[in-house]
Design an enzyme around this catalytic site. Structure first.
Site, PDB file in Angstrom:
ATOM      1  N   ASP A 105      32.068  41.836  40.876  1.00 35.72           N
ATOM      2  CA  ASP A 105      31.273  41.283  39.770  1.00 35.72           C
ATOM      3  C   ASP A 105      30.045  42.137  39.431  1.00 35.72           C
ATOM      4  OD1 ASP A 105      33.060  39.223  39.545  1.00 35.72           O
ATOM      5  OD2 ASP A 105      31.845  37.748  40.603  1.00 35.72           O
ATOM      6  N   ARG A 143      45.700  36.855  36.855  1.00 38.21           N
ATOM      7  CA  ARG A 143      44.955  36.027  37.815  1.00 38.21           C
ATOM      8  C   ARG A 143      45.885  34.968  38.402  1.00 38.21           C
ATOM      9  NH1 ARG A 143      39.029  35.693  36.096  1.00 38.21           N
ATOM     10  NH2 ARG A 143      38.837  34.938  38.224  1.00 38.21           N
ATOM     11  N   LYS A 202      26.181  30.629  39.532  1.00 31.76           N
ATOM     12  CA  LYS A 202      27.300  30.048  38.771  1.00 31.76           C
ATOM     13  C   LYS A 202      28.512  29.832  39.683  1.00 31.76           C
ATOM     14  CE  LYS A 202      30.088  32.879  36.233  1.00 31.76           C
ATOM     15  NZ  LYS A 202      31.520  32.769  36.578  1.00 31.76           N
ATOM     16  N   ASN A 203      28.861  30.857  40.450  1.00 33.29           N
ATOM     17  CA  ASN A 203      30.101  30.774  41.222  1.00 33.29           C
ATOM     18  C   ASN A 203      29.972  29.902  42.465  1.00 33.29           C
ATOM     19  OD1 ASN A 203      31.286  32.287  39.280  1.00 33.29           O
ATOM     20  ND2 ASN A 203      31.375  34.191  40.460  1.00 33.29           N
ATOM     21  N   CYS A 223      43.295  36.967  32.034  1.00 34.44           N
ATOM     22  CA  CYS A 223      42.082  37.071  31.226  1.00 34.44           C
ATOM     23  C   CYS A 223      41.744  38.554  31.101  1.00 34.44           C
ATOM     24  CB  CYS A 223      40.948  36.278  31.838  1.00 34.44           C
ATOM     25  SG  CYS A 223      40.399  36.951  33.385  1.00 34.44           S
ATOM     26  N   ARG A 272      28.330  32.977  29.132  1.00 25.28           N
ATOM     27  CA  ARG A 272      29.098  32.241  30.143  1.00 25.28           C
ATOM     28  C   ARG A 272      28.428  32.325  31.506  1.00 25.28           C
ATOM     29  NH1 ARG A 272      35.332  33.442  30.212  1.00 25.28           N
ATOM     30  NH2 ARG A 272      35.006  31.862  31.796  1.00 25.28           N
TER      31      ARG A 272
HETATM   32  N1  EPU Z   1      44.823  36.524  44.028  1.00 28.03           N
HETATM   33  C1  EPU Z   1      46.163  36.391  44.297  1.00 28.03           C
HETATM   34  N2  EPU Z   1      46.667  35.135  44.418  1.00 28.03           N
HETATM   35  C2  EPU Z   1      45.898  34.019  44.289  1.00 28.03           C
HETATM   36  C3  EPU Z   1      44.523  34.171  44.003  1.00 28.03           C
HETATM   37  C4  EPU Z   1      44.021  35.445  43.874  1.00 28.03           C
HETATM   38  O1  EPU Z   1      46.880  37.364  44.425  1.00 28.03           O
HETATM   39  O2  EPU Z   1      46.419  32.902  44.414  1.00 28.03           O
HETATM   40  C5  EPU Z   1      44.248  37.881  43.890  1.00 28.03           C
HETATM   41  C6  EPU Z   1      43.573  38.113  42.543  1.00 28.03           C
HETATM   42  O3  EPU Z   1      44.487  38.511  41.555  1.00 28.03           O
HETATM   43  C7  EPU Z   1      42.571  39.181  42.889  1.00 28.03           C
HETATM   44  C8  EPU Z   1      42.134  38.809  44.307  1.00 28.03           C
HETATM   45  O4  EPU Z   1      43.194  37.991  44.813  1.00 28.03           O
HETATM   46  O5  EPU Z   1      43.212  40.418  42.922  1.00 28.03           O
HETATM   47  C9  EPU Z   1      40.825  38.058  44.407  1.00 28.03           C
HETATM   48  O6  EPU Z   1      40.808  36.958  43.498  1.00 28.03           O
HETATM   49  P1  EPU Z   1      40.029  35.627  43.823  1.00 28.03           P
HETATM   50  O7  EPU Z   1      40.992  34.503  43.931  1.00 28.03           O
HETATM   51  O8  EPU Z   1      39.112  35.837  44.980  1.00 28.03           O
HETATM   52  O9  EPU Z   1      39.170  35.424  42.486  1.00 28.03           O
HETATM   53  P2  EPU Z   1      38.706  34.031  41.896  1.00 28.03           P
HETATM   54  O10 EPU Z   1      38.464  33.103  43.026  1.00 28.03           O
HETATM   55  O11 EPU Z   1      39.629  33.611  40.834  1.00 28.03           O
HETATM   56  C10 EPU Z   1      36.131  34.444  42.000  1.00 28.03           C
HETATM   57  C11 EPU Z   1      34.996  34.515  41.018  1.00 28.03           C
HETATM   58  C12 EPU Z   1      35.113  35.786  40.193  1.00 28.03           C
HETATM   59  C13 EPU Z   1      35.083  36.981  41.154  1.00 28.03           C
HETATM   60  C14 EPU Z   1      36.208  36.848  42.190  1.00 28.03           C
HETATM   61  C15 EPU Z   1      36.195  37.932  43.241  1.00 28.03           C
HETATM   62  C16 EPU Z   1      34.435  32.214  40.515  1.00 28.03           C
HETATM   63  C17 EPU Z   1      34.384  31.123  39.534  1.00 28.03           C
HETATM   64  N3  EPU Z   1      35.016  33.350  40.138  1.00 28.03           N
HETATM   65  O12 EPU Z   1      37.337  34.415  41.229  1.00 28.03           O
HETATM   66  O13 EPU Z   1      33.954  35.837  39.364  1.00 28.03           O
HETATM   67  O14 EPU Z   1      35.236  38.171  40.434  1.00 28.03           O
HETATM   68  O15 EPU Z   1      36.094  35.567  42.866  1.00 28.03           O
HETATM   69  O16 EPU Z   1      34.988  37.941  43.919  1.00 28.03           O
HETATM   70  O17 EPU Z   1      33.931  32.082  41.616  1.00 28.03           O
HETATM   71  C18 EPU Z   1      32.704  36.318  37.422  1.00 28.03           C
HETATM   72  O18 EPU Z   1      31.811  35.577  37.841  1.00 28.03           O
HETATM   73  O19 EPU Z   1      32.528  37.104  36.450  1.00 28.03           O
HETATM   74  C19 EPU Z   1      34.013  36.311  38.083  1.00 28.03           C
HETATM   75  C20 EPU Z   1      35.110  36.785  37.485  1.00 28.03           C
END
Ligand code: EPU
Length: 427
Positions: A311, A124, A22-23, A119, A403
Site C-alpha cells: 500500500d 482479488r 481505514k484497514n 479491481c 476512499r
Molecule cells: N489472495 C489469494 N486468495 C485469497 C485472498 C488473497 O490468493 O483468498 C492473494 C491476493 O490476490 C494477493 C495476496 O493474497 O495476492 C494478499 O491479499 P490479501 O487478501 O492480503 O489482501 P486483502 O485482504 O484483500 C488488504 C488491504 C489492502 C492491502 C492488502 C495487502 C483492507 C481493506 N485491504 O486487502 O489494502 O493492499 O491487504 O496488504 O484491509 C488499500 O488500502 O489500498 C488496500 C488495497
C-alpha cells in the site's frame, strides 16, 4: 466529479496528525456484528469507504450512528441482524465488504455475500477465505454471483493453514478469526496475516470477550466462546496514511512532524526512507521526517508485514523517480499493481515495467501534467508527484483518493501544499 489542481513545486513544513486506520476500522466495524447490542468505536476515519461500509451494515439490520463531521465515536447497534446478505451494489464498490462473511456466518448460521470482482490493482480471489470457513464446518457454494455460506448447527474449531501463493491473506485471516471466536472448541490459524490491522482486530475481539492468543504472530490460537459482548474500542493510527505523509515530506524536501504515528509498525518503511537519505527521528508519539537534496536510489520488494507494504509501493516509487540513480521496485503481493507507472511517466518520470517489477531511472525534475487517478494508492502517488512537479498538475477522478484519505487537500494545504478541489470541466 471532482478534480485536483496542484500547483508545484512546494516545500512542506509543519505538523500533521495521523488519522485512525481505514484497514483496521473496516474489519472492526464488521466485528460489531458478532455481539448483540451497541458497540462504540473511536478513531474511525471519515472516509467514503467507511461510509459505504456503514451503509452495508445498515442493510444487514444494524443501526449505525456517527457524529457528522465531528470527532465523536461511531456507534454500531447490532441488536438485530435481519438480513445477512451483502448486496452486490455495495460489495462491487468495495472489496473489503467481504469481511462481513465470517461474522455473519458465526452470528446467524448463514450468510450471503456478493462475490467481489477484480479491481484496478488486479485479480482479488477469495479462495482462502472460503477454504478457512469450510474448515470451520461451513457449507459454501456460489450462486448467482453470491457466496452462500451455511452452518445451521454452528461452527467447530479446526486447524487451518491460510497461506496462499502470495503469502498470507489479511481479510481472509480477519474473516476466519472472527468466525472462529464463536466456534465450538479451539481453532489454530497457521500462516495468519501478521499485519498490525489484524492485531488490532484481535485485540478488539478479545475486548469483546473472545479468547485469541498469538496475536501479531503467524500462528493464531482461538478458543471459541458462546457469545461476545459489545465493546468500546479505539482503532490504531493509519500506518499507510503516515507513510504517505512521510513521503510527502521527503519528495518536497520539506520537514514534517507526524503526531499519532506508531513508528514500531513501520520499521520497513522507515528503513527504506533512511536508506535513500531521508531523516526520520522518533518522537514520543510519532516522528519528524526531513527530506534531502540528494536522494539515493534503492531496491524495494513489497511483502506481507513486517516487510515493505504494497500500500506504499506507488508512493515510494514517486519518490524514487527523483533519486540520483536507478532503483528497482518489485511487487510481490499484487503483481499488477502498477497503474501509476504510465501516469508518472506522463509527468516526466522514467519508469519501465518488466513483469512484476519496475525499473526506476531517477530524473532531476518531474513536470506537471493532466493525469488520471486509478486506485487509491496510485492516486496518492500522483498527488505526491504533483507536489514536487514544476507547474500545474490536474488529477482526474479524485474519488479514488477520498476512499482512503480524508480531504487530503485540507490536511496538506496548511503545510504549504497548493491543492485545489474543483469541479471537472463538462465533457
Ligand atoms: N489472495 C489469494 N486468495 C485469497 C485472498 C488473497 O490468493 O483468498 C492473494 C491476493 O490476490 C494477493 C495476496 O493474497 O495476492 C494478499 O491479499 P490479501 O487478501 O492480503 O489482501 P486483502 O485482504 O484483500 C488488504 C488491504 C489492502 C492491502 C492488502 C495487502 C483492507 C481493506 N485491504 O486487502 O489494502 O493492499 O491487504 O496488504 O484491509 C488499500 O488500502 O489500498 C488496500 C488495497
Amino acid at each position: 466529479m471532482d478534480i485536483f489542481r496542484i500547483e508545484g513545486p512546494v516545500r512542506l513544513s509543519g505538523q500533521v496528525t495521523v488519522n485512525g486506520s481505514k484497514n483496521a476500522a473496516l474489519p472492526i466495524m464488521a466485528a460489531a456484528i458478532l455481539a448483540e447490542g451497541q458497540s462504540s468505536l473511536a478513531g474511525v476515519p471519515r472516509l467514503s469507504d467507511v461510509r459505504l461500509f456503514a451503509d452495508l451494515l445498515q442493510t444487514l439490520g444494524c443501526r449505525v450512528e456517527s457524529a457528522p463531521g465531528g470527532p465523536g465515536p461511531m456507534r454500531i447497534d447490532a441488536s438485530v441482524i435481519s438480513n445477512p446478505v451483502g448486496d452486490y451494489e455495495i460489495v462491487r464498490k468495495m472489496r473489503a465488504s467481504i469481511c462481513i462473511l465470517g461474522p455473519l456466518l458465526a452470528r446467524c448460521g448463514r450468510a450471503e455475500v456478493s462475490m467481489p470482482g477484480g479491481c484496478a490493482i488486479g485479480d482479488r480471489p477469495i479462495n482462502l477465505h472460503v477454504r478457512g470457513l469450510r474448515e470451520l464446518g461451513a457449507e459454501i457454494c456460489l450462486k448467482n454471483g453470491y457466496v452462500i455460506a451455511e452452518a445451521p448447527r454452528g461452527l467447530r474449531g479446526a486447524s487451518i493453514f491460510l497461506g496462499g501463493s502470495f503469502g498470507s491473506t489479511v481479510l481472509g485471516t480477519a474473516n476466519v478469526m472472527m468466525a472462529a471466536t464463536l466456534a465450538k472448541g479451539r481453532t489454530v490459524i497457521e500462516s495468519a496475516a501478521c499485519e498490525p490491522e489484524i492485531s488490532d482486530l484481535a485485540n478488539c475481539l478479545n475486548a469483546m470477550g473472545a479468547r485469541i492468543s498469538g496475536i501479531g504472530s503467524p500462528r493464531l490460537v482461538i478458543e471459541g466462546v458462546s457469545h461476545l459482548h459489545p465493546v468500546q474500542y479505539e482503532v490504531i493510527p493509519d500506518r499507510i496514511e503516515a507513510g504517505t505523509f512521510m513521503v510527502a515530506a521527503a519528495i518536497t524536501r520539506g520537514e514534517l512532524k507526524l503526531v499519532n504515528c506508531q513508528l514500531d509498525d513501520m520499521m520497513a518503511v522507515v528503513d527504506k526512507l533512511r536508506n535513500v537519505g531521508v531523516t526520520v527521528e522518533p518522537t514520543a508519539d510519532g516522528c519528524v521526517v526531513a527530506g534531502t537534496d540528494h536522494l539515493h536510489p534503492t531496491d524495494v520488494t513489497t511483502q506481507p508485514y513486517p516487510g515493505f507494504p504494497t500500500d506504499l509501493q506507488a508512493q515510494l516509487m514517486a519518490l524514487l523517480a527523483l533519486a540520483e540513480g536507478n532503483s528497482v521496485v518489485i511487487e510481490k503481493i499484487f503483481p499488477d499493481r502498477f497503474m501509476h507507472v504510465a501516469e508518472l511517466n506522463r509527468m516526466a518520470a522514467d519508469l519501465r515495467k518488466e513483469g512484476p517489477a519496475v525499473i526506476v531511472a531517477g530524473v532531476k525534475n518531474l513536470v506537471a501534467a493532466p493525469v488520471m487517478a486509478s486506485d487509491l494508492r496510485a492516486s496518492a502517488a500522483l498527488v505526491l508527484a504533483g507536489l514536487a512537479a514544476e507547474g500545474t498538475t490536474i488529477i482526474n477522478r479524485v474519488y479514488h483518493i477520498d476512499r482512503g484519505y480524508e480531504r487530503i487537500e485540507e490536511r496538506l494545504n496548511p503545510l504549504g501544499a497548493q491543492i485545489f478541489r474543483e469541479d471537472a470541466p463538462a465533457p
